[in-house]
Design an enzyme around this catalytic site. Sequence first.
Site, PDB file in Angstrom:
ATOM      1  N   PHE A   1      -4.772  65.834 -12.156  1.00 33.63           N
ATOM      2  CA  PHE A   1      -3.937  64.650 -12.321  1.00 33.63           C
ATOM      3  C   PHE A   1      -4.759  63.620 -13.069  1.00 33.63           C
ATOM      4  CE2 PHE A   1      -0.154  62.976  -9.727  1.00 33.63           C
ATOM      5  CZ  PHE A   1       0.671  63.968 -10.200  1.00 33.63           C
TER       6      PHE A   1
ATOM      7  N   GLN B   1       2.185  48.715 -11.247  1.00 37.01           N
ATOM      8  CA  GLN B   1       1.864  49.816 -12.150  1.00 37.01           C
ATOM      9  C   GLN B   1       3.084  50.265 -12.936  1.00 37.01           C
ATOM     10  OE1 GLN B   1       0.948  54.035 -10.683  1.00 37.01           O
ATOM     11  NE2 GLN B   1      -0.963  53.327 -11.573  1.00 37.01           N
TER      12      GLN B   1
ATOM     13  N   HIS C   1       4.628  53.321 -15.010  1.00 35.04           N
ATOM     14  CA  HIS C   1       4.440  54.759 -15.202  1.00 35.04           C
ATOM     15  C   HIS C   1       4.740  55.094 -16.646  1.00 35.04           C
ATOM     16  CE1 HIS C   1       4.705  59.063 -14.840  1.00 35.04           C
ATOM     17  NE2 HIS C   1       4.205  58.971 -13.628  1.00 35.04           N
TER      18      HIS C   1
ATOM     19  N   LEU D   1      11.932  58.867 -13.324  1.00 35.56           N
ATOM     20  CA  LEU D   1      10.584  59.357 -13.564  1.00 35.56           C
ATOM     21  C   LEU D   1      10.507  60.827 -13.945  1.00 35.56           C
ATOM     22  CD1 LEU D   1       7.388  58.520 -12.533  1.00 35.56           C
ATOM     23  CD2 LEU D   1       7.971  60.515 -11.212  1.00 35.56           C
TER      24      LEU D   1
ATOM     25  N   GLU E   1       3.947  63.072 -13.735  1.00 32.36           N
ATOM     26  CA  GLU E   1       2.685  63.253 -14.422  1.00 32.36           C
ATOM     27  C   GLU E   1       2.324  64.739 -14.459  1.00 32.36           C
ATOM     28  OE1 GLU E   1       0.132  60.233 -13.229  1.00 32.36           O
ATOM     29  OE2 GLU E   1      -1.702  61.346 -13.622  1.00 32.36           O
TER      30      GLU E   1
ATOM     31  N   ARG F   1      -3.087  55.985 -15.689  1.00 33.81           N
ATOM     32  CA  ARG F   1      -1.734  55.566 -16.047  1.00 33.81           C
ATOM     33  C   ARG F   1      -1.669  54.276 -16.846  1.00 33.81           C
ATOM     34  NH1 ARG F   1       1.523  57.063 -10.616  1.00 33.81           N
ATOM     35  NH2 ARG F   1       1.441  59.271 -11.075  1.00 33.81           N
TER      36      ARG F   1
ATOM     37  N   HIS G   1       6.766  51.047 -11.609  1.00 36.92           N
ATOM     38  CA  HIS G   1       6.653  52.247 -10.782  1.00 36.92           C
ATOM     39  C   HIS G   1       6.082  51.994  -9.396  1.00 36.92           C
ATOM     40  CE1 HIS G   1       6.218  56.406  -9.849  1.00 36.92           C
ATOM     41  NE2 HIS G   1       4.903  56.391  -9.859  1.00 36.92           N
TER      42      HIS G   1
ATOM     43  N   ARG H   1      -3.496  52.175  -9.416  1.00 39.48           N
ATOM     44  CA  ARG H   1      -3.475  53.316  -8.506  1.00 39.48           C
ATOM     45  C   ARG H   1      -3.571  54.614  -9.300  1.00 39.48           C
ATOM     46  NH1 ARG H   1       1.100  56.910  -6.690  1.00 39.48           N
ATOM     47  NH2 ARG H   1       2.212  56.091  -8.475  1.00 39.48           N
TER      48      ARG H   1
HETATM   49  C1  LIG Z   1       9.806  58.466  -8.687  1.00 39.90           C
HETATM   50  C2  LIG Z   1       8.508  58.301  -7.963  1.00 39.90           C
HETATM   51  C3  LIG Z   1       7.566  59.313  -7.987  1.00 39.90           C
HETATM   52  C4  LIG Z   1       6.376  59.180  -7.310  1.00 39.90           C
HETATM   53  N1  LIG Z   1       5.468  60.207  -7.364  1.00 39.90           N
HETATM   54  C5  LIG Z   1       4.325  60.094  -6.661  1.00 39.90           C
HETATM   55  C6  LIG Z   1       3.402  61.163  -6.648  1.00 39.90           C
HETATM   56  O1  LIG Z   1       3.608  62.196  -7.256  1.00 39.90           O
HETATM   57  N2  LIG Z   1       2.275  61.032  -5.930  1.00 39.90           N
HETATM   58  C7  LIG Z   1       2.014  59.905  -5.215  1.00 39.90           C
HETATM   59  O2  LIG Z   1       1.000  59.858  -4.549  1.00 39.90           O
HETATM   60  N3  LIG Z   1       2.876  58.875  -5.215  1.00 39.90           N
HETATM   61  C8  LIG Z   1       4.023  58.944  -5.921  1.00 39.90           C
HETATM   62  N4  LIG Z   1       4.900  57.887  -5.923  1.00 39.90           N
HETATM   63  C9  LIG Z   1       4.639  56.738  -5.095  1.00 39.90           C
HETATM   64  C10 LIG Z   1       4.970  57.045  -3.656  1.00 39.90           C
HETATM   65  O3  LIG Z   1       6.036  57.947  -3.586  1.00 39.90           O
HETATM   66  C11 LIG Z   1       5.386  55.824  -2.882  1.00 39.90           C
HETATM   67  O4  LIG Z   1       4.457  54.830  -3.047  1.00 39.90           O
HETATM   68  C12 LIG Z   1       5.470  56.138  -1.417  1.00 39.90           C
HETATM   69  O5  LIG Z   1       6.297  57.238  -1.208  1.00 39.90           O
HETATM   70  C13 LIG Z   1       5.985  54.971  -0.623  1.00 39.90           C
HETATM   71  O6  LIG Z   1       6.229  55.406   0.692  1.00 39.90           O
HETATM   72  P1  LIG Z   1       6.625  54.396   1.808  1.00 39.90           P
HETATM   73  O7  LIG Z   1       6.747  55.207   3.053  1.00 39.90           O
HETATM   74  O8  LIG Z   1       5.687  53.272   1.814  1.00 39.90           O
HETATM   75  O9  LIG Z   1       8.038  53.816   1.362  1.00 39.90           O
HETATM   76  P2  LIG Z   1       9.462  54.505   1.142  1.00 39.90           P
HETATM   77  O10 LIG Z   1       9.406  55.964   1.147  1.00 39.90           O
HETATM   78  O11 LIG Z   1      10.083  53.819  -0.012  1.00 39.90           O
HETATM   79  O12 LIG Z   1      10.254  54.132   2.444  1.00 39.90           O
HETATM   80  C14 LIG Z   1      10.696  52.861   2.708  1.00 39.90           C
HETATM   81  C15 LIG Z   1      11.480  52.904   3.979  1.00 39.90           C
HETATM   82  O13 LIG Z   1      11.729  51.606   4.415  1.00 39.90           O
HETATM   83  C16 LIG Z   1      13.076  51.460   4.703  1.00 39.90           C
HETATM   84  N5  LIG Z   1      13.421  50.060   4.467  1.00 39.90           N
HETATM   85  C17 LIG Z   1      13.191  49.335   3.359  1.00 39.90           C
HETATM   86  N6  LIG Z   1      13.650  48.086   3.525  1.00 39.90           N
HETATM   87  C18 LIG Z   1      14.174  48.030   4.761  1.00 39.90           C
HETATM   88  C19 LIG Z   1      14.820  47.030   5.514  1.00 39.90           C
HETATM   89  N7  LIG Z   1      15.036  45.811   5.035  1.00 39.90           N
HETATM   90  N8  LIG Z   1      15.236  47.327   6.748  1.00 39.90           N
HETATM   91  C20 LIG Z   1      15.073  48.567   7.271  1.00 39.90           C
HETATM   92  N9  LIG Z   1      14.473  49.536   6.598  1.00 39.90           N
HETATM   93  C21 LIG Z   1      14.025  49.283   5.361  1.00 39.90           C
HETATM   94  C22 LIG Z   1      13.782  52.428   3.830  1.00 39.90           C
HETATM   95  O14 LIG Z   1      15.014  52.783   4.397  1.00 39.90           O
HETATM   96  C23 LIG Z   1      12.815  53.585   3.835  1.00 39.90           C
HETATM   97  O15 LIG Z   1      13.042  54.383   4.961  1.00 39.90           O
HETATM   98  C24 LIG Z   1       6.094  58.004  -6.606  1.00 39.90           C
HETATM   99  C25 LIG Z   1       7.031  56.984  -6.588  1.00 39.90           C
HETATM  100  C26 LIG Z   1       8.218  57.115  -7.260  1.00 39.90           C
HETATM  101  C27 LIG Z   1       9.185  55.981  -7.257  1.00 39.90           C
END
Ligand SMILES: Cc1cc2nc3c(=O)[nH]c(=O)nc-3n(C[C@H](O)[C@H](O)[C@H](O)COP(=O)(O)OP(=O)(O)OC[C@H]3O[C@@H](n4cnc5c(N)ncnc54)[C@H](O)[C@@H]3O)c2cc1C
Lengths: 382, 560
Positions: free
Chosen positions: B116, B229, B231, B241, B244, B275, B339, B374
Amino acid sequence: MKVGLKVWRYDSVSGERALREYEIDAPEEATLLDCLDIVKDRHDGSLAYRKSCRMMICGSCGMRMDGAAVLACKTRMYDIAQEGRVPVISAMGNLPIVKDLVVDMDPFWSKFKAMWPWLEPGYERPDDGREYRISQERMNVVHKEALCINCGCCVSECNAMESDPEFLGPQALAKGMRFVGDPRDSATVERLERYNQEHGIWDCTRCYFCNERCPKGVDPRDAIAKLGAESIRLGIDRDMGAKHAKWFVRSAETTGWLREEELIPKTQGYVSAIKQLKFGASLARHGKVRPVPIPHTARDVGEARNLRKVVRGQDRQGALGHVQGERALARLAHGNAGESLEEIYARPGAAPRPFLPGEGQGSLTQADVTPGKEPTRKRGEA
Amino acid sequence: MIAKHDVLVVGAGCAGMRAAIEAFDAGADVAMISKLHPTRSHSGAAEGGINAALGNAAEDNAEIHAYDTVKGSDYLGDQDAIEVFAEEAPGDIIQLENWGAFFSRREDGKLAQRPFGAAGSPRTVYAADITGHVLIQVLWEQVCKRDIPVYEEFFAWQLVDHEDRCQGVICWDLLHGGLKTVGGKTVVLATGGAGRQYRVTTNAYACTGDGMAMALHAGLPLKDMEFMQFHPTTLYPTGILLTEGCRGEGAYLINKDGERFMKHYAPNALELASRDVVSRSEQTEIDEGRGIEGSVLLDMRHLGAERIIERLPGSRELSMTYAGVDPIYDPVPVRPGAHYHMGGIETDNDGATEMTGLYAAGECACVSIHGANRLGGNSLMETITFGRRAGRSAAEWALSHTTVEVPESAERDAEARLRELLDREDGERPWKIREELGTSMLENFAVFRTEEGMTKQIEIIEGLRERYPTVYVEDKGEVFNSDLTQAIELGNMLDTALCMVTAGVVRKESRGAHARPHDYPTRDDENFLHHSITRWKDGGIELSKSEVRFTKWEPQERKY
Ligand SMILES: Cc1cc2nc3c(=O)[nH]c(=O)nc-3n(C[C@H](O)[C@H](O)[C@H](O)COP(=O)(O)OP(=O)(O)OC[C@H]3O[C@@H](n4cnc5c(N)ncnc54)[C@H](O)[C@@H]3O)c2cc1C
Ligand code: SF4
Ligand code: SF4
Ligand code: FES
């Protein structure tokens, strides 16, 4: 472009239903979801539907378009708008409606949970505290099942569930196969016993609507077939459905064709077969019962037997056999798709061919990152 | 208060679910609140992979992983946190595998790892191009196994700050309507990112920075908010997206002349440079007229049909559905899109925030391991490792304390505010403000930033914030009123965006994702090797700084 939509609105408080028509202006690349957003933002803020990822991975936006389940974010509107069609949008089927296009997913999730949807780690636990060592080939058995995003499109269309709301349904059963086929799982037999009960795998009517409507290519009906194959392989065959399937194989193997008049007694037992004499009579009317049941063998029965021998010899019974068949079909399809790279670059209007003087394929070796059978070769290597 | 728990996790993505599982295993009574069903969380959209120094594909260890992360962060990451992260990551991955995660395999049956961007060794564990989906599924399975209750489709709105402790969350029940308060001895925020502030983003509609805004409004510090960041490969025109992993598998980036332009910007790493480097290179190509309709091309044709179908099926499907291009035959138009939020709620290495009883993890938090930039694959790992740590410490605190109390006045105030919004009989519909925010952020606070643009952007956001109090919710019903929640989300985005740009203007240097080639083209360690802290104070933003924690790596120039 102009897009017309008819949306079945539903107000759960008053219980009122109404078909409302909207005409909106949308960009050409708009999906159904984008169009609903435009309706909600600019025309009617009370329209309710679920959404999140808008890239067909979160499974929020299942709904029906002209009576068939779709993911709104996967459905592009361009062609439909060009044809001047005004599709009817409604909530998914087989699940209670909450408001407009939002359904109550509780029944869906309670069936999901009835499957023991988690790994019951078993046998060959890695003794070095590391990961299980499993070939990609073994994991591929449940590759399609692992793609499921729990959107409910299959459940929406399921025929068996329409007549038996208790039927576990395509999604839950596909999830079940996800673990039955996982070599790390130790509860295969317990799972199959459970999925073989009433409302389980044998209650599927094989209408294939789930395969057809699944937006992720999970093919839940195939998963159910694999569960059936695994059940029989492991001797879990008390259910009529299992006996039925076994008789098909036996019949094909012995005489090379299906002896339908024996199907019912072999499947349901002789007592119940007598009760079904009426059904027998109708079989006869349709020419499916030979007037004199003399054992008769198809000319190429040898081939049928050989096929079966090959499958046995490779020890590819049960789900593995299914997967092998699927892969073979996929390979056939690939083979026909391939143009050579030169042909691709030469296509009229093709984008320019990339170059980097003096370089092959970049500076990082890709050689050691490949799963499965063939290690990736660097470009130019034999 | 409808219920109380020891630990209340807000958000059920990877970070939230991992925290809840850990709190459960530590013996706490834990529940989750989420505005989406857990499997709908945006973690599921992650494609590429998750980084841990397993050393399966090539020699690797935690130290190299940590170094790559420090370097990638442009030396703004906190090195003690990064060391914890790199050391604990492999164990966490093994645990996920043992729980049943469907990762891709090597021929010897071990977990496969792919290279990566900006990583010294192929250390990204993956599952074809659905890694996030696989993680979400395995975590959800473990949540089901433990039967952890979920307040599904509850929209968290405000923290209950009582007796200098966080003691619960006030939510809007989306499915049934009505404000509902859930009490918790400790609360873990895991609400994910805020990419929806931008018109072109890889983020889901749900990524509106709610958790960051809740913390901000409760008086807590947000850290390093200027670092968003971009992407490099998001599909034109929607911003969806393409992983990568495409470049990891060998895809080229070409300009309109077919030139692999990355050789001018990162002669060694080429397409696999970090990135921020790739995004800036693309933007330069586009700005200097070598793009096609505001994008460059991602070329996979030479990989061949079989490899694309087998290894990048998701990317192929996305390209075909959303750009109408089959990457087997044609290159795909891509451009940089918003991103990932490096910044967020300031926490220590155990996820604890400044407020007693409040923890944060995942993208809404800032530990900080990502600093100014990141590395791909590190954020999923962060959600797991720091989700676990936050869940553990929240449970431990909760188990040694007994009371939960929510003053009635808190609920009454919230109800009054809600009624004010809901009863408004006319005003401006939210979409216009949302679109203006998205377009202007993309224009003035994206890959390249200037003094002028940022100053203008602050004015724009202030203007939008002035219009916000007239926002009109058309749906007056109780059942599934997403019109209401979308209006609240807009307010959250405006306030967090203001933090970002305010912190950005005063950072007069170029570091990681914060690039100012026209006025401050270089990194300035003398004056800016510190974190930016933004707080809400008297209706405005108060800026301050905090120190970066160093262990063993001295800042050096970043070259790929
Ligand atoms: C398209 C894409 C591809 C990616 N690919 C990679 C990758 O290959 N490798 C990598 O390491 N990272 C990657 N990332 C980054 C990574 O996926 C995210 O940073 C990470 O998944 C975030 O996880 P999280 O649990 O913090 O939030 P999320 O998975 O976004 O979860 C947020 C949660 O909070 C809840 N929530 C939000 N607001 C409220 C509210 N007001 N009240 C109640 N609930 C709420 C939502 O319902 C959800 O359940 C990618 C991101 C994207 C967008
Ligand atoms: S094939 Fe079976 S599971 Fe699938 S939709 Fe038809 S009845 Fe339901
Ligand atoms: S099997 Fe397909 S249609 Fe059914 S829930 Fe899963 S992804 Fe949706
Ligand atoms: S919005 Fe996520 S699948 Fe359609």
